[in-house]
Design a protein around this motif. Structure first.
Motif, short mmCIF file in Angstrom:
data_model
loop_
_atom_site.label_atom_id
_atom_site.label_comp_id
_atom_site.label_asym_id
_atom_site.label_seq_id
_atom_site.Cartn_x
_atom_site.Cartn_y
_atom_site.Cartn_z
N THR A 137 -39.40 50.98 102.07
CA THR A 137 -38.24 50.77 102.93
C THR A 137 -37.51 52.09 103.15
OG1 THR A 137 -37.95 48.55 102.03
CG2 THR A 137 -36.13 49.45 103.28
N ILE A 138 -37.32 52.44 104.42
CA ILE A 138 -36.60 53.64 104.80
C ILE A 138 -35.15 53.25 105.06
CG2 ILE A 138 -36.40 55.46 106.53
CD1 ILE A 138 -39.49 55.15 106.88
N GLY A 139 -34.23 53.89 104.39
CA GLY A 139 -32.82 53.53 104.49
C GLY A 139 -32.19 53.92 105.81
N GLY A 140 -30.92 53.55 105.97
CA GLY A 140 -30.18 53.91 107.18
C GLY A 140 -30.14 52.79 108.19
N VAL A 141 -29.74 53.14 109.43
CA VAL A 141 -29.56 52.16 110.49
C VAL A 141 -30.55 52.42 111.60
CG1 VAL A 141 -27.97 51.19 112.19
CG2 VAL A 141 -27.10 51.97 109.97
N GLU A 142 -31.30 51.40 111.99
CA GLU A 142 -32.23 51.47 113.11
C GLU A 142 -32.01 50.22 113.94
OE1 GLU A 142 -34.91 53.15 115.58
OE2 GLU A 142 -34.38 54.03 113.66
N ASP A 143 -31.61 50.39 115.22
CA ASP A 143 -31.18 49.28 116.05
C ASP A 143 -30.03 48.55 115.34
OD1 ASP A 143 -32.67 49.72 118.26
OD2 ASP A 143 -33.98 48.00 118.05
N ASP A 144 -30.16 47.25 115.12
CA ASP A 144 -29.10 46.49 114.47
C ASP A 144 -29.40 46.25 112.98
OD1 ASP A 144 -27.64 46.24 116.85
OD2 ASP A 144 -28.86 44.53 117.46
N LEU A 145 -30.47 46.86 112.49
CA LEU A 145 -30.87 46.68 111.10
C LEU A 145 -30.34 47.82 110.26
CD1 LEU A 145 -32.56 45.16 108.94
CD2 LEU A 145 -34.48 46.60 109.60
N GLU A 146 -29.62 47.47 109.20
CA GLU A 146 -29.08 48.50 108.30
C GLU A 146 -29.63 48.27 106.91
OE1 GLU A 146 -24.88 50.47 106.73
OE2 GLU A 146 -24.85 48.88 108.24
N VAL A 147 -30.17 49.32 106.32
CA VAL A 147 -30.67 49.29 104.94
C VAL A 147 -29.91 50.33 104.15
CG1 VAL A 147 -32.65 49.60 103.43
CG2 VAL A 147 -32.97 48.55 105.68
N GLU A 148 -29.16 49.91 103.14
CA GLU A 148 -28.45 50.86 102.29
C GLU A 148 -29.47 51.80 101.64
OE1 GLU A 148 -25.30 51.40 101.77
OE2 GLU A 148 -24.59 49.78 103.08
N GLU A 149 -29.17 53.10 101.68
CA GLU A 149 -30.11 54.06 101.11
C GLU A 149 -30.36 53.78 99.63
OE1 GLU A 149 -29.53 58.19 102.18
OE2 GLU A 149 -28.45 57.57 103.97
N SER A 150 -29.36 53.25 98.93
CA SER A 150 -29.54 52.92 97.52
C SER A 150 -30.46 51.72 97.33
CB SER A 150 -28.18 52.62 96.89
OG SER A 150 -27.54 51.53 97.54
N SER A 151 -30.64 50.91 98.41
CA SER A 151 -31.50 49.73 98.34
C SER A 151 -32.91 50.01 98.82
CB SER A 151 -30.89 48.59 99.18
OG SER A 151 -29.60 48.26 98.72
N ALA A 152 -33.12 51.18 99.44
CA ALA A 152 -34.45 51.53 99.92
C ALA A 152 -35.37 51.80 98.73
CB ALA A 152 -34.36 52.77 100.82
N PHE A 153 -36.66 51.56 98.94
CA PHE A 153 -37.58 51.86 97.85
C PHE A 153 -38.78 52.63 98.37
CE2 PHE A 153 -38.72 47.62 99.38
CZ PHE A 153 -40.09 47.67 99.50
N TYR A 154 -39.30 53.49 97.50
CA TYR A 154 -40.38 54.38 97.88
C TYR A 154 -41.72 53.64 97.98
CZ TYR A 154 -37.07 58.09 96.69
OH TYR A 154 -35.97 58.91 96.62
N THR A 155 -42.63 54.26 98.72
CA THR A 155 -43.97 53.69 98.87
C THR A 155 -44.79 53.93 97.62
OG1 THR A 155 -43.90 54.10 101.25
CG2 THR A 155 -46.07 53.79 100.26
N ASP A 156 -45.46 52.90 97.17
CA ASP A 156 -46.38 53.01 96.03
C ASP A 156 -47.73 53.53 96.54
OD1 ASP A 156 -48.75 51.75 94.42
OD2 ASP A 156 -47.04 51.68 93.06
N PRO A 157 -48.24 54.66 96.03
CA PRO A 157 -49.48 55.25 96.55
C PRO A 157 -50.69 54.32 96.47
CG PRO A 157 -48.30 56.86 95.25
CD PRO A 157 -47.60 55.54 95.04
N GLU A 158 -50.81 53.57 95.38
CA GLU A 158 -51.96 52.67 95.24
C GLU A 158 -51.89 51.55 96.27
OE1 GLU A 158 -52.67 51.26 91.32
OE2 GLU A 158 -52.64 53.26 90.42
#
Length: 284
Positions: A137-158
């Motif tokens: 999950t990439i944080g920030g605001v895109e269109d009307d969708l907002e994701v708190e940067e603290s709630s974003a999570f990194y991609t698992d390589p596997e």
């Protein structure tokens, strides 16, 4: 020239360690400014629209404007759906003649995201349209969708490796520390994570949320498979600021043929700056 697919231009960028700029297109003035900037740099460019922009402009208006601009352009131009939020909007864009689509199921559980992307890939590839997808999950605001940067999570390589292999997508957007919109402080990009993802995946990677990321960080990411870099917020910012300045200096002016000129020129300058930045990596 005719609109092109992103598949060929991103593969060339991926193999030769540079990136193609993908710029948010919201109206005719921005479309023309982006293309003018790309022509000045003699570089391919991707014009991309979110579902919100499509709702505002109209899908057929948007496709017609970009197609008309591409016919006289001196550089390859693709039109891309950014953050498509449903199978339905993806299919509407394909039918309208978009040459690239993104399906964003990153908010879904892994298996649901996987199945949605596989369904889109099957339909899109049947029409020779390449597909981008996202995991994490990439944080920030895109269109009307907002994701708190603290709630974003990194991609698992596997999981990323499994995701790309099973879906057969053409480009992949990992979450490694960027966010949509402008940053309150310099983002802490996880280059070790990006390198790990790149080592497992043999397809072009996409950096979302590049507006405001220092040039050195963007160029550093080009060493790890990033072949498409998205910009939108910075374009909107300079466009709006140029309009505000113009009206402060010319409060009685009402002719859009005049007040859009400095706004368009400001966007062109940003596009030239970003494309120049993307043409070579900062060596590690």
């Amino acid at each position: 020239m005719a609109l092109v697919s992103t598949k060929e231009i991103l593969q060339d960028a991926y193999q030769n360690h540079y990136a193609v700029g993908a710029f948010g297109a919201h109206n005719l003035e921005i479309i023309k400014a982006v293309i003018a900037g790309a022509e000045k740099m003699d570089a391919p460019v991707i014009l991309q629209t979110t579902p919100g922009t499509i709702k505002y402009v109209g899908i057929h208006y948007m496709k017609a404007m970009v197609e008309a601009a591409a016919e006289t352009a001196k550089v390859p131009i693709a039109i891309h759906l950014d953050h498509g939020d449903s199978f339905d909007i993806v299919m509407k864009c394909i039918r309208a003649g978009y040459t690239s689509v993104m399906i964003d199921g990153s908010h879904l559980p892994f298996n649901e995201n996987l199945q949605l992307v596989k369904k889109v890939v099957e339909a899109a590839h049947a029409a020779n349209v390449p597909v981008e997808a996202e995991l994490g999950t990439i944080g920030g605001v895109e269109d009307d969708l907002e994701v708190e940067e603290s709630s974003a999570f990194y991609t698992d390589p596997e999981l990323a490796e499994q995701f790309v292999l099973e879906t057969q997508i053409d480009s992949f957007a990992p979450a490694f520390g960027t966010a949509h919109g402008m940053y309150k402080q310099e983002p802490k990009l996880q280059f070790d994570l990006l390198n790990s993802i790149h080592s497992r995946i043999d397809c072009p990677l996409v950096m979302h949320g590049a507006s405001g990321v220092p040039a050195e960080s963007v160029q550093h990411a080009l060493n790890y498979g990033i072949a498409k870099v998205n910009f939108s917020t910075e374009l909107k910012d300079v466009f709006a600021e140029a309009l505000r300045l113009y009206f402060r200096e010319n409060p009685s002016q009402n002719d859009p043929r005049k007040y859009f000129v400095p706004a368009s020129n400001a966007v062109k300058e940003i596009v030239v700056e970003k494309i120049s930045m993307l043409q070579s990596p900062l060596k590690v």
